[in-house]
Design a protein around this motif. Structure first.
Motif, mmCIF file in Angstrom:
data_model
loop_
_atom_site.group_PDB
_atom_site.id
_atom_site.type_symbol
_atom_site.label_atom_id
_atom_site.label_comp_id
_atom_site.label_asym_id
_atom_site.label_seq_id
_atom_site.Cartn_x
_atom_site.Cartn_y
_atom_site.Cartn_z
ATOM 1 N N PRO A 315 0.819 -1.222 0.000
ATOM 2 C CA PRO A 315 0.000 0.000 0.000
ATOM 3 C C PRO A 315 0.845 1.261 0.000
ATOM 4 C CG PRO A 315 0.080 -0.941 2.196
ATOM 5 C CD PRO A 315 0.764 -1.932 1.295
ATOM 6 N N ALA A 316 0.319 2.297 -0.595
ATOM 7 C CA ALA A 316 0.942 3.614 -0.515
ATOM 8 C C ALA A 316 0.637 4.214 0.856
ATOM 9 C CB ALA A 316 0.403 4.526 -1.612
ATOM 10 N N PRO A 317 1.480 5.114 1.356
ATOM 11 C CA PRO A 317 1.192 5.757 2.633
ATOM 12 C C PRO A 317 -0.123 6.541 2.576
ATOM 13 C CG PRO A 317 3.468 6.135 1.984
ATOM 14 C CD PRO A 317 2.777 5.539 0.802
ATOM 15 N N ASP A 318 -0.814 6.589 3.688
ATOM 16 C CA ASP A 318 -2.059 7.354 3.790
ATOM 17 C C ASP A 318 -1.716 8.838 3.855
ATOM 18 O OD1 ASP A 318 -4.449 8.556 4.416
ATOM 19 O OD2 ASP A 318 -4.942 7.194 6.068
ATOM 20 N N PRO A 319 -2.196 9.659 2.927
ATOM 21 C CA PRO A 319 -1.887 11.095 2.968
ATOM 22 C C PRO A 319 -2.273 11.752 4.282
ATOM 23 C CG PRO A 319 -2.883 10.513 0.873
ATOM 24 C CD PRO A 319 -3.002 9.302 1.742
ATOM 25 N N ALA A 320 -3.272 11.186 4.964
ATOM 26 C CA ALA A 320 -3.693 11.755 6.243
ATOM 27 C C ALA A 320 -2.625 11.589 7.315
ATOM 28 C CB ALA A 320 -4.996 11.103 6.702
ATOM 29 N N GLU A 321 -1.638 10.699 7.067
ATOM 30 C CA GLU A 321 -0.578 10.459 8.038
ATOM 31 C C GLU A 321 0.755 11.054 7.605
ATOM 32 O OE1 GLU A 321 -0.482 6.257 8.763
ATOM 33 O OE2 GLU A 321 -2.133 6.408 10.200
ATOM 34 N N ALA A 322 0.681 12.096 6.785
ATOM 35 C CA ALA A 322 1.916 12.713 6.280
ATOM 36 C C ALA A 322 2.791 13.263 7.399
ATOM 37 C CB ALA A 322 1.578 13.821 5.292
ATOM 38 N N GLY A 323 2.193 13.621 8.515
ATOM 39 C CA GLY A 323 2.964 14.176 9.620
ATOM 40 C C GLY A 323 3.553 13.148 10.558
ATOM 41 N N ARG A 324 3.217 11.879 10.356
ATOM 42 C CA ARG A 324 3.771 10.844 11.226
ATOM 43 C C ARG A 324 5.266 10.656 10.978
ATOM 44 N NH1 ARG A 324 0.909 5.239 11.997
ATOM 45 N NH2 ARG A 324 2.358 5.315 13.763
ATOM 46 N N TYR A 325 5.979 10.317 12.010
ATOM 47 C CA TYR A 325 7.412 10.027 11.975
ATOM 48 C C TYR A 325 8.273 11.271 11.784
ATOM 49 C CZ TYR A 325 5.032 5.676 10.884
ATOM 50 O OH TYR A 325 4.155 4.622 10.884
ATOM 51 N N VAL A 326 7.645 12.443 11.804
ATOM 52 C CA VAL A 326 8.420 13.666 11.753
ATOM 53 C C VAL A 326 9.119 13.885 13.088
ATOM 54 C CG1 VAL A 326 8.304 16.174 11.492
ATOM 55 C CG2 VAL A 326 6.951 14.707 9.992
ATOM 56 N N PHE A 327 8.432 13.495 14.156
ATOM 57 C CA PHE A 327 8.990 13.609 15.499
ATOM 58 C C PHE A 327 9.241 12.219 16.079
ATOM 59 C CE2 PHE A 327 6.324 17.287 14.679
ATOM 60 C CZ PHE A 327 7.195 18.323 14.944
ATOM 61 N N ALA A 328 10.111 12.130 17.054
ATOM 62 C CA ALA A 328 10.500 10.837 17.600
ATOM 63 C C ALA A 328 9.331 10.060 18.178
ATOM 64 C CB ALA A 328 11.578 11.022 18.668
#
Length: 333
Positions: A315-328
């Motif tokens: 699957p492609a990443p969910d655009p709604a989770e674009a901010g995930r993994y930006v911070f620890a």
């Protein structure tokens, strides 16, 4: 002196080179499959730029033959051959290149930003960027009292960057367990090395930083293996860093879509392909016959096509989770 590779190692060097080339050929195919009409790097299953290392396989195979996955490798924007030689998971690497959630960076990094903690592999699109992080890894290895080493790879054009010289200086000063590798494919994008570099060999620059320097000609995998063996053994013994430059070959363009109008040697390039050259060497030595070579290639195709299927089916990443993994801690969604 480093012992020459035994017969089994010679065949493994060939196997690594074939797997790396087979992967690059598959990426070439998939990248161009849907870039039209015209050529738009933003289109298709593999969007963005693509830098392939066909022709440079002897460098990765010869160096990584001396490493374990406990050792660290920092590679360049042309990283696939080193990733494969260092044992990265083909499926997860392919998925990352295709921008899928199952990729090494969950599809967020793409082909120039492969990070794999399992094998201590990383790369970057920034020229010479991998050298300073390799020092940090080597410093940690040294402080922990291990015999682990860091290998830092860059191209000959990056040897004129400040990060290159600063890294060599500090590694020598602190006697860090680092092996610096320079891949000289003659071209810094479209600029020939003679137009940008004042010395014919970057290996001579090692003397200015009180470390051994060695240049390997003719893209010779067994000579790379021998030089890397000396450098890695020196690093593991606590004797400090070394520099190896390999005169290698870029079979294809700097990036996919590069018309290469600047290259006057382009017609001669296929005749210098290191894979048929080394295959012929092994055949003459009685280590490989037609059936053996075919088996190696078939095995590589099976592994690579499995990785490509895995990537396409992921699957492609969910655009709604674009901010995930930006911070620890995962950060805001």
């Amino acid at each position: 002196m480093t012992a020459p590779p035994d017969d089994g190692t010679r065949v493994e060097l060939y196997r690594t080179m074939v797997l790396a080339r087979t992967f690059e050929e598959a990426m070439l195919r998939e990248y161009h499959a849907d870039k039209g009409p015209g050529f738009d790097i933003g289109k298709g299953l593999v969007p963005g730029e693509m830098h392939l290392a066909a022709g440079q396989e002897p460098v990765a195979a010869g160096v990584c033959a001396h490493l374990t996955t406990d050792d660290a490798v920092t590679a360049t924007h042309r990283p696939h051959h080193f990733a494969i030689a260092h044992g990265i998971d083909l499926r997860r690497m392919a998925a990352e290149i295709f921008g899928r959630e199952t990729g090494l960076g969950r599809g967020r990094g793409g082909h120039m930003h492969l990070f794999d903690p399992a094998t201590h592999f990383s790369c970057s699109g920034i020229i010479a960027e991998g050298y300073p992080p390799a020092l940090g890894q080597a410093f940690a290895f040294q402080r922990k009292g291990t015999d682990r080493v860091a290998v830092a790879v860059t191209g000959e054009g990056a040897a004129n960057q400040g990060a290159f010289h600063e890294s060599l200086n500090l590694a020598a000063l602190w006697r860090l367990p680092v092996v610096f590798v320079v891949e000289d494919n003659d071209w810094g994008i479209s600029v020939p090395r003679a137009s940008s570099t004042c010395v014919p060999s970057n290996a001579v620059r090692a003397a200015g930083y009180d470390m051994p320097g060695e240049r390997i000609e003719d893209n010779a995998v067994e000579a790379v293996y021998a030089a890397a063996g000396r450098a890695v053994a020196r690093a593991r013994a606590g004797d400090g860093p070394s520099l190896i430059e390999v005169h290698t070959l870029r079979l294809w363009g700097h990036f996919e879509g590069d018309a290469q109008a600047y290259r006057k040697d382009i017609e001669d390039v296929p005749g210098r392909d290191p894979l048929p050259t080394y295959e012929r060497t092994l055949r003459e030595a009685g280590l490989l016959d037609e059936a053996g070579a075919a088996a190696v290639k078939a095995e590589a195709v099976e592994k690579v096509e499995d990785a490509v299927r895995f990537a396409k089916e992921s699957p492609a990443p969910d655009p709604a989770e674009a901010g995930r993994y930006v911070f620890a801690d995962g950060g805001p969604a």
